[in-house]
Design a protein around this motif. Sequence first.
Motif, PDB file in Angstrom:
ATOM      1  N   CYS A 150      -4.903  -5.636   6.697  1.00  0.00           N
ATOM      2  CA  CYS A 150      -4.158  -5.280   5.463  1.00  0.00           C
ATOM      3  C   CYS A 150      -5.090  -5.719   4.254  1.00  0.00           C
ATOM      4  O   CYS A 150      -5.185  -7.163   4.345  1.00  0.00           O
ATOM      5  CB  CYS A 150      -2.743  -5.691   5.262  1.00  0.00           C
TER       6      CYS A 150
ATOM      7  N   THR B  82      -4.297  -6.171   1.059  1.00  0.00           N
ATOM      8  CA  THR B  82      -3.399  -6.892   0.199  1.00  0.00           C
ATOM      9  C   THR B  82      -3.254  -8.397   1.003  1.00  0.00           C
ATOM     10  O   THR B  82      -3.373  -9.344   0.207  1.00  0.00           O
ATOM     11  CB  THR B  82      -2.027  -6.350  -0.076  1.00  0.00           C
ATOM     12  N   CYS B  83      -2.870  -8.258   2.216  1.00  0.00           N
ATOM     13  CA  CYS B  83      -2.767  -9.629   2.788  1.00  0.00           C
ATOM     14  C   CYS B  83      -4.142 -10.573   2.602  1.00  0.00           C
ATOM     15  O   CYS B  83      -4.282 -11.647   2.449  1.00  0.00           O
ATOM     16  CB  CYS B  83      -2.630  -9.405   4.364  1.00  0.00           C
TER      17      CYS B  83
ATOM     18  N   HIS C 260       3.424  -9.545   5.773  1.00  0.00           N
ATOM     19  CA  HIS C 260       2.961  -8.141   5.509  1.00  0.00           C
ATOM     20  C   HIS C 260       4.323  -7.374   5.753  1.00  0.00           C
ATOM     21  O   HIS C 260       5.034  -7.168   6.529  1.00  0.00           O
ATOM     22  CB  HIS C 260       1.920  -7.680   6.522  1.00  0.00           C
TER      23      HIS C 260
ATOM     24  N   HIS D  60       1.256  -2.396   1.543  1.00  0.00           N
ATOM     25  CA  HIS D  60       2.011  -3.819   1.175  1.00  0.00           C
ATOM     26  C   HIS D  60       2.683  -3.461  -0.239  1.00  0.00           C
ATOM     27  O   HIS D  60       2.004  -3.633  -1.074  1.00  0.00           O
ATOM     28  CB  HIS D  60       0.817  -4.745   1.064  1.00  0.00           C
TER      29      HIS D  60
HETATM   30 ZN   LIG Z   1      -0.160  -6.836   3.981  1.00  0.00          ZN
END
Ligand SMILES: [Zn+2]
Length: 352
Positions: free
Chosen positions: A197, A199-200, A241, A301
């Motif tokens: 991901c 965003t992660c 997440h 996310h």
């Molecule tokens: Zn994420």
Amino acid sequence: LTQLRQDPLAGHWVIVSEDRSSRPIRTKAPPRSEPRGGWLCPFCEGNESTTPPEVEAKRSARSEPNAPGWSIRTVPNKFAALRPDASGDPAKGDLLEAVPGFGIHEVIIESPQHQAQMNQFSRTKLADILAAYRSRIRSLYEDKRIRYVQIFRNEGYLAGASLEHPHTQVLGLPLVPDVIQAMVNRAAAHQESKRGCLTCAIIKRELAQKERVVFEGKRFVALAPFASRVPGEIALFPREHQHRFEESSDDALSELAAELLRCLHAMRQAFDNPPFNLILITAPRAEGKAFPEKQLARTFHWHFQFVPRTTRPAGLELGTGLNLNPVAPESSARRLREALRDRATWAGTVKR
Ligand SMILES: [Zn+2]
Ligand SMILES: [Zn+2]
């Protein structure tokens, strides 16, 4: 007339909604704190009959729907931007594209009390409000015609609040807005090339570097976004997440309420109690090949955005879509962190 129209030159969509022109709007800012009376506030306890019938409410067991005795009340927006009964054929193939302004527009009245700001809510109260967000998103996504649910909250006249009484708006849209589409696309592209991901990965990077971290909580992390649009902008992400806010547990919402209050305290202290917009970004409705749930679950996310009105968008923003931010997000983050340094002060402002 209620219609969604696409600009033929630039491609952006606009909601044209004439019904809204009759809502109680004033051209001059009212005094900062406006006493009740003079005009009837439709959101105050006792005035339930002046709103459309409630669709959901948290109320005492002995009370009747659409009567006093509630603590949170969700009603259809009387001056809806989009209408559930809008119909007709889309206008296509003639240079100008428009679709009927179908949609669901609701108001979550957060408290029977007229004068309350979000920062005055207790953690428990705010968690209840977040539970109402969760419930409305779930409910609106059950309608196959709704493709994105936007939850937003305007606080302060300069942030677009036409009624002072604390409330949140829920707008179920028949299209996925460009901004959300871009997030879906960028997340998917990252997932394909780097796996995992986006965003992660950003959260991990920001936490390692610390420069733009406002605070690091147990379940949530607050950042001054790398490309903050305005001074004092904060994004609050779940550290674990999760693509849908509406899948949050009660425990998570309680923690989230405390962290939203922490963001608010920082923003108010560091940027002189600005009017602001609170925006919830969650995954669009799962939909066949366009938005497969499996892919959204891996790549999207959810998060909250606090956008204080610390600058005034003008010609540049309207012309180019480019925001000019006069304060580096790194210094914003520093100011926000400093506002939280005295833990006792902000913790003391949070009621259980
Ligand atoms: Zn994420
Ligand atoms: Zn009121």
